[in-house]
Design a protein around this motif. Structure first.
Motif: not given
Length: 418
Positions: A193, A195-196, A200, A313, A373-374, A377-379
């Protein structure tokens, strides 16, 4: 809704550092512990590691629901693989002590082959589902010219075959595992992943001149494709190459690898267009990447899985070899381009052509940032990792059965034998 889990992540490597495995395990722990939505509860995540610093506290909070727990196993200082192997039993004993009784996790996810070796036996003994992530395999390390412990390949195979699931970061690594004899059905691919918030498009950038800047970030200046990037620069007149990696900036003059690369640049008459920055702190990397028109990821084998993600990113298209995770991360003709390893003339001409096509370059930059970012992403990485976990966890009891278990209804008296 999935019930909150007690998850044990295990890594024998130093988690305070900026190497890939340390970054990944810390960020994964935080992401798994975060609630997936407003009406859900995050998981309880403990990241177990070997104590590398005598002054380190026994337990450190990483974030809400996530913590690092130190285990004494051997001297409290960084050790290489050969030295770590001498203390695997002590590390395993420390895990066993913590997982007995009320400290028992629902699942163990080991990172790296030595952490996997320690956790595998204990998880099997206690009947805990065991998952492993290799973070690089001995075969790739050997191909990159690095020294590999002679028992590593055999142990990696044994750990992979013992695990209920192997979570690998890229298709190349998954294919290697299958060739080693790890069952394909147990392998799940979940990428690294990014970190967005840290990486950025919006934010400060380092000062730089008017030339188009190419950036390459390589921990290993010898095997990271830096020489290829310098040779390619010959065919990109007017551009400059910023090289991040190697020793700290104040030690560049005494570094043998930097000396050889500077000689190469001088022989090729591009020394005035090559800037050696030394090791750039992670917190400063976004400021460097935002100065780049293109990021070059040219390692022929085992490239960094994070550099192309972090560049994308920041809205920087990536020129990458197809080695390792590059083939999965960088979409050829969409977020950057794939180039053959070790072919500086071809690479240089491709870079020069891209730098003259502003519309194409801008399109790549937009697509790169959107994909990073999509998709990474870490989520999302945490959600995919959890799906891999659910495949190996025992099924949850039906509500009726759970209620009966709580009240004792429908439960027969135990039969005593002997």
């Amino acid at each position: 809704m999935q019930r909150p889990l007690n998850i044990a992540l295990v890594s024998a490597s130093d988690l305070d550092g900026e190497h890939v495995q340390a970054i990944h395990t810390r960020e994964l722990a935080r992401a798994l512990a975060r609630p997936a939505s407003d009406d859900s509860t995050g998981h309880q995540v403990t990241l177990y590691t070997r104590r590398h610093d005598a002054a380190a506290r026994a337990r450190v909070r990483l974030g809400p629901g996530a913590s690092v727990q130190q285990i004494d196993a051997g001297p409290a200082r960084p050790l290489d693989d050969d030295q770590l192997l001498q203390h695997v039993r002590d590390f395993a004993e420390g895990l066993r002590d913590r997982w007995r009784g009320t400290g028992r996790p629902d699942l163990v996810h080991a990172h790296g082959w030595i952490g996997g070796l320690a956790a595998c036996a204990v998880a099997r003994e206690l009947g805990i589902p065991f998952v492993v992530s290799p973070h690089g395999l001995g075969a790739a390390e050997r191909q990159a010219g690095r020294r590999v412990h002679p028992a590593r390949a055999r142990l990696e195979k044994a750990i992979g075959r013992e695990a209920a699931a192997v979570v690998t970061a890229c298709a190349d690594e998954a294919a290697t595992l299958v060739r080693m004899g790890v069952p394909r059905r147990t392998i799940t691919m979940v990428p690294y992943g990014v970190d967005g918030d840290q990486f950025s498009q919006i934010g400060p950038a380092m000062p730089h001149g008017a030339r188009d800047r190419l950036v390459t970030v390589a921990h290993d200046l010898e095997g990271g494709g830096v020489a290829t990037a310098i040779r390619a620069l010959v065919h990109v007149p007017g551009a400059e190459l910023a090289v991040a990696g190697g020793p700290p900036r104040e030690e560049l003059e005494n570094d043998a690898a930097v000396h050889r690369l500077r000689l190469l640049a001088k022989e090729l008459h591009v020394e005035d267009r090559v800037i050696f920055l030394g090791r750039v702190p992670r917190k400063s990397l976004p400021r460097l990447l935002r100065t780049a028109k293109l990021a070059l990821c040219l390692a022929p084998v085992q490239p960094s899985p994070l550099v192309p993600l972090e560049a994308m990113a920041c809205g920087v298209p990536v020129v990458a070899t197809r080695a390792g995770g590059n083939a999965d991360t960088v979409l050829d003709g969409i977020t950057g381009i794939h180039v053959p390893a070790g072919r500086p003339v071809q690479i240089g001409r491709a870079v020069r052509r891209l730098l003259t096509e502003d519309t194409t370059l801008n399109g790549y930059a937009i697509a790169a940032a959107d994909r990073a970012h999509s998709r990474f992403s870490w989520d999302r990485i945490a959600a995919e990792t959890l799906r891999a976990y659910t495949k190996v966890l025992p099924p949850e009891p039906e509500p009726e059965a759970a209620a009966a278990a709580e009240t004792g209804a429908g439960v027969e008296e135990p039969v005593l034998v002997g």
